[in-house]
Design a protein around this motif. Structure first.
Motif, PDB file in Angstrom:
ATOM      1  N   PHE A  10       0.822  -1.210   0.000  1.00  0.00           N
ATOM      2  CA  PHE A  10       0.000   0.000   0.000  1.00  0.00           C
ATOM      3  C   PHE A  10       0.857   1.262   0.000  1.00  0.00           C
ATOM      4  O   PHE A  10       0.640   2.172  -0.801  1.00  0.00           O
ATOM      5  N   PHE A  11       1.855   1.307   0.897  1.00  0.00           N
ATOM      6  CA  PHE A  11       2.689   2.506   0.978  1.00  0.00           C
ATOM      7  C   PHE A  11       3.521   2.708  -0.273  1.00  0.00           C
ATOM      8  O   PHE A  11       3.715   3.842  -0.721  1.00  0.00           O
ATOM      9  N   ARG A  12       4.020   1.642  -0.876  1.00  0.00           N
ATOM     10  CA  ARG A  12       4.803   1.779  -2.100  1.00  0.00           C
ATOM     11  C   ARG A  12       3.932   2.348  -3.219  1.00  0.00           C
ATOM     12  O   ARG A  12       4.339   3.253  -3.943  1.00  0.00           O
ATOM     13  N   ARG A  13       2.709   1.823  -3.360  1.00  0.00           N
ATOM     14  CA  ARG A  13       1.814   2.299  -4.408  1.00  0.00           C
ATOM     15  C   ARG A  13       1.418   3.761  -4.162  1.00  0.00           C
ATOM     16  O   ARG A  13       1.429   4.578  -5.072  1.00  0.00           O
ATOM     17  N   GLU A  14       1.084   4.092  -2.916  1.00  0.00           N
ATOM     18  CA  GLU A  14       0.672   5.459  -2.614  1.00  0.00           C
ATOM     19  C   GLU A  14       1.834   6.437  -2.759  1.00  0.00           C
ATOM     20  O   GLU A  14       1.652   7.572  -3.179  1.00  0.00           O
ATOM     21  N   ARG A  17       2.237   7.418  -6.271  1.00  0.00           N
ATOM     22  CA  ARG A  17       1.174   8.297  -6.753  1.00  0.00           C
ATOM     23  C   ARG A  17       1.271   9.708  -6.178  1.00  0.00           C
ATOM     24  O   ARG A  17       0.829  10.670  -6.808  1.00  0.00           O
ATOM     25  N   THR A  18       1.798   9.873  -4.953  1.00  0.00           N
ATOM     26  CA  THR A  18       1.706  11.163  -4.264  1.00  0.00           C
ATOM     27  C   THR A  18       3.033  11.896  -4.092  1.00  0.00           C
ATOM     28  O   THR A  18       3.026  13.017  -3.573  1.00  0.00           O
ATOM     29  N   TRP A  19       4.160  11.307  -4.516  1.00  0.00           N
ATOM     30  CA  TRP A  19       5.421  12.006  -4.270  1.00  0.00           C
ATOM     31  C   TRP A  19       5.488  13.379  -4.950  1.00  0.00           C
ATOM     32  O   TRP A  19       6.062  14.311  -4.376  1.00  0.00           O
ATOM     33  N   PRO A  20       4.920  13.595  -6.148  1.00  0.00           N
ATOM     34  CA  PRO A  20       5.005  14.951  -6.714  1.00  0.00           C
ATOM     35  C   PRO A  20       4.294  15.991  -5.851  1.00  0.00           C
ATOM     36  O   PRO A  20       4.787  17.111  -5.687  1.00  0.00           O
TER      37      PRO A  20
END
Length: 56
Positions: A10-14, A17-20
């Motif tokens: 979950f954390f890897r996928r999120e 998606r949200t690092w930018p």
């Protein structure tokens, strides 16, 4: 047998998606902090915005 732990997935996928957004938020916060800490009392006295919103 170990149970499957979904949190790393979950954390890897999120993160992907949200690092930018997180990086943009950090850069914007750093710039606002840098410019606001660079203001002096003299700048505040000469500011129309501060004069208009000054509480007496």
């Amino acid at each position: 047998m170990r149970k499957f732990d979904p949190w790393p997935v979950f954390f890897r996928r999120e993160w992907n998606r949200t690092w930018p957004f997180i990086v943009g938020f950090a850069v914007t916060g750093a710039l606002i902090t840098k410019f606001s800490l660079g203001l002096t009392e003299e700048d505040a006295k000469n500011s129309k915005f501060v004069q208009r919103h000054k509480k007496l």
